[in-house]
Design a protein around this motif. Structure first.
Motif, PDB file in Angstrom:
ATOM      1  N   GLN A  56       0.808  -1.221   0.000  1.00 46.41           N
ATOM      2  CA  GLN A  56       0.000   0.000   0.000  1.00 46.41           C
ATOM      3  C   GLN A  56       0.842   1.272   0.000  1.00 46.41           C
ATOM      4  O   GLN A  56       0.343   2.355   0.272  1.00 46.41           O
ATOM      5  N   LEU A  57       2.099   1.149  -0.312  1.00 48.49           N
ATOM      6  CA  LEU A  57       2.985   2.312  -0.267  1.00 48.49           C
ATOM      7  C   LEU A  57       2.957   3.151  -1.541  1.00 48.49           C
ATOM      8  O   LEU A  57       3.498   4.253  -1.555  1.00 48.49           O
ATOM      9  N   GLY A  58       2.316   2.660  -2.585  1.00 50.30           N
ATOM     10  CA  GLY A  58       2.225   3.426  -3.825  1.00 50.30           C
ATOM     11  C   GLY A  58       1.543   4.769  -3.569  1.00 50.30           C
ATOM     12  O   GLY A  58       0.488   4.836  -2.954  1.00 50.30           O
ATOM     13  N   GLY A  59       2.159   5.845  -3.984  1.00 48.61           N
ATOM     14  CA  GLY A  59       1.583   7.173  -3.795  1.00 48.61           C
ATOM     15  C   GLY A  59       1.933   7.811  -2.459  1.00 48.61           C
ATOM     16  O   GLY A  59       1.679   8.996  -2.253  1.00 48.61           O
ATOM     17  N   LEU A  60       2.498   7.034  -1.553  1.00 49.79           N
ATOM     18  CA  LEU A  60       2.942   7.592  -0.273  1.00 49.79           C
ATOM     19  C   LEU A  60       4.442   7.826  -0.331  1.00 49.79           C
ATOM     20  O   LEU A  60       5.180   6.986  -0.810  1.00 49.79           O
ATOM     21  N   ASP A  61       4.863   8.963   0.153  1.00 49.07           N
ATOM     22  CA  ASP A  61       6.297   9.200   0.244  1.00 49.07           C
ATOM     23  C   ASP A  61       6.565  10.004   1.509  1.00 49.07           C
ATOM     24  O   ASP A  61       5.676  10.623   2.081  1.00 49.07           O
ATOM     25  N   GLN A  62       7.803   9.965   1.951  1.00 49.02           N
ATOM     26  CA  GLN A  62       8.188  10.627   3.196  1.00 49.02           C
ATOM     27  C   GLN A  62       7.858  12.110   3.182  1.00 49.02           C
ATOM     28  O   GLN A  62       7.390  12.653   4.177  1.00 49.02           O
ATOM     29  N   ASP A  63       8.096  12.770   2.065  1.00 50.44           N
ATOM     30  CA  ASP A  63       7.862  14.216   2.006  1.00 50.44           C
ATOM     31  C   ASP A  63       6.392  14.561   2.205  1.00 50.44           C
ATOM     32  O   ASP A  63       6.064  15.489   2.942  1.00 50.44           O
ATOM     33  N   SER A  64       5.491  13.817   1.568  1.00 52.25           N
ATOM     34  CA  SER A  64       4.068  14.134   1.700  1.00 52.25           C
ATOM     35  C   SER A  64       3.562  13.821   3.103  1.00 52.25           C
ATOM     36  O   SER A  64       2.759  14.571   3.660  1.00 52.25           O
ATOM     37  N   VAL A  65       4.035  12.728   3.713  1.00 51.75           N
ATOM     38  CA  VAL A  65       3.638  12.396   5.083  1.00 51.75           C
ATOM     39  C   VAL A  65       4.175  13.456   6.047  1.00 51.75           C
ATOM     40  O   VAL A  65       3.454  13.940   6.920  1.00 51.75           O
ATOM     41  N   ARG A  66       5.436  13.835   5.884  1.00 49.76           N
ATOM     42  CA  ARG A  66       6.037  14.859   6.747  1.00 49.76           C
ATOM     43  C   ARG A  66       5.310  16.192   6.588  1.00 49.76           C
ATOM     44  O   ARG A  66       4.992  16.861   7.572  1.00 49.76           O
ATOM     45  N   TRP A  68       2.232  16.794   5.704  1.00 48.67           N
ATOM     46  CA  TRP A  68       0.932  16.745   6.368  1.00 48.67           C
ATOM     47  C   TRP A  68       1.106  16.833   7.887  1.00 48.67           C
ATOM     48  O   TRP A  68       0.422  17.609   8.557  1.00 48.67           O
ATOM     49  N   ALA A  69       2.028  16.052   8.449  1.00 49.85           N
ATOM     50  CA  ALA A  69       2.235  16.027   9.900  1.00 49.85           C
ATOM     51  C   ALA A  69       2.705  17.381  10.423  1.00 49.85           C
ATOM     52  O   ALA A  69       2.327  17.796  11.522  1.00 49.85           O
ATOM     53  N   GLU A  70       3.515  18.092   9.640  1.00 47.66           N
ATOM     54  CA  GLU A  70       4.019  19.388  10.091  1.00 47.66           C
ATOM     55  C   GLU A  70       2.921  20.446  10.149  1.00 47.66           C
ATOM     56  O   GLU A  70       3.039  21.417  10.882  1.00 47.66           O
ATOM     57  N   LYS A  71       1.837  20.235   9.428  1.00 44.72           N
ATOM     58  CA  LYS A  71       0.724  21.179   9.448  1.00 44.72           C
ATOM     59  C   LYS A  71      -0.233  20.916  10.609  1.00 44.72           C
ATOM     60  O   LYS A  71      -1.159  21.694  10.828  1.00 44.72           O
ATOM     61  N   ALA A  72      -0.027  19.829  11.327  1.00 45.25           N
ATOM     62  CA  ALA A  72      -0.942  19.434  12.402  1.00 45.25           C
ATOM     63  C   ALA A  72      -0.269  19.563  13.766  1.00 45.25           C
ATOM     64  O   ALA A  72       0.926  19.311  13.910  1.00 45.25           O
ATOM     65  N   THR A  73      -1.056  19.962  14.749  1.00 44.94           N
ATOM     66  CA  THR A  73      -0.644  19.946  16.148  1.00 44.94           C
ATOM     67  C   THR A  73      -1.499  18.885  16.827  1.00 44.94           C
ATOM     68  O   THR A  73      -2.714  19.050  16.969  1.00 44.94           O
TER      69      THR A  73
END
Length: 162
Positions: A56-66, A68-73
């Protein structure tokens, strides 16, 4: 001691730290869920990807996950129901709510998460995950045993305010 972001009331070094650092693997699906939440809190996309089913890793990459996480508290993780997920199981379903703030808005992400064992380790399986179907009987009282199996009261474990 810094409390772990997962809300267990345990210090990071004794709770999710060894998982994120690759020193141990979660023995239960609840440990994996808690450690993935902590990885989002700590902006650690490598761990999030490492604990996602490889198919299920297709389309997921470290940059996009990071990104998203950096925009959330992140505020709190609440686990409401656990079906299976012990060290002896191969599959688990966990109903939870992750609370966070993003772009000034409070968000309650409710999910019925599916976990499976892949090559002996628990991984998140997003193909079967979805919205939990919580009914009145599924709600856990503050003084009830925690559904995560810790042996603590819910208010002292997963229901503990972050």
């Amino acid at each position: 001691m810094t409390d772990c972001a997962c809300g267990s009331g345990t210090g990071f070094d004794a709770c999710c730290g060894p998982f994120l650092e690759g020193k141990r693997t979660p023995a239960t699906a609840v440990e994996l869920l808690r450690s993935r939440y902590t990885a989002f809190c700590r902006k650690d996309p490598e761990y999030v990807l490492r604990t996602t089913h490889p198919d299920q890793l297709g389309g997921l990459d470290q940059d996009s996950v990071r990104e998203w996480a950096e925009k959330a508290t992140f505020k709190a993780l609440e686990i409401y129901r656990v079906d299976q997920g012990t060290a002896d199981d191969d599959e688990a379903w966990i109903d939870f709510i992750a609370r966070y703030e993003q772009e000034g808005e409070e968000v309650e992400h409710s999910e019925r998460a599916h976990f499976v064992k892949h090559e002996g380790a628990w991984v998140f399986d997003h193909r079967k995950s979805g919205t939990p179907q919580l009914e009145a009987r599924d709600k856990v009282g503050r003084n009830d045993p925690c559904p995560c199996g810790s042996g603590k009261k819910y208010k002292k474990c997963c229901g503990k305010a972050a």
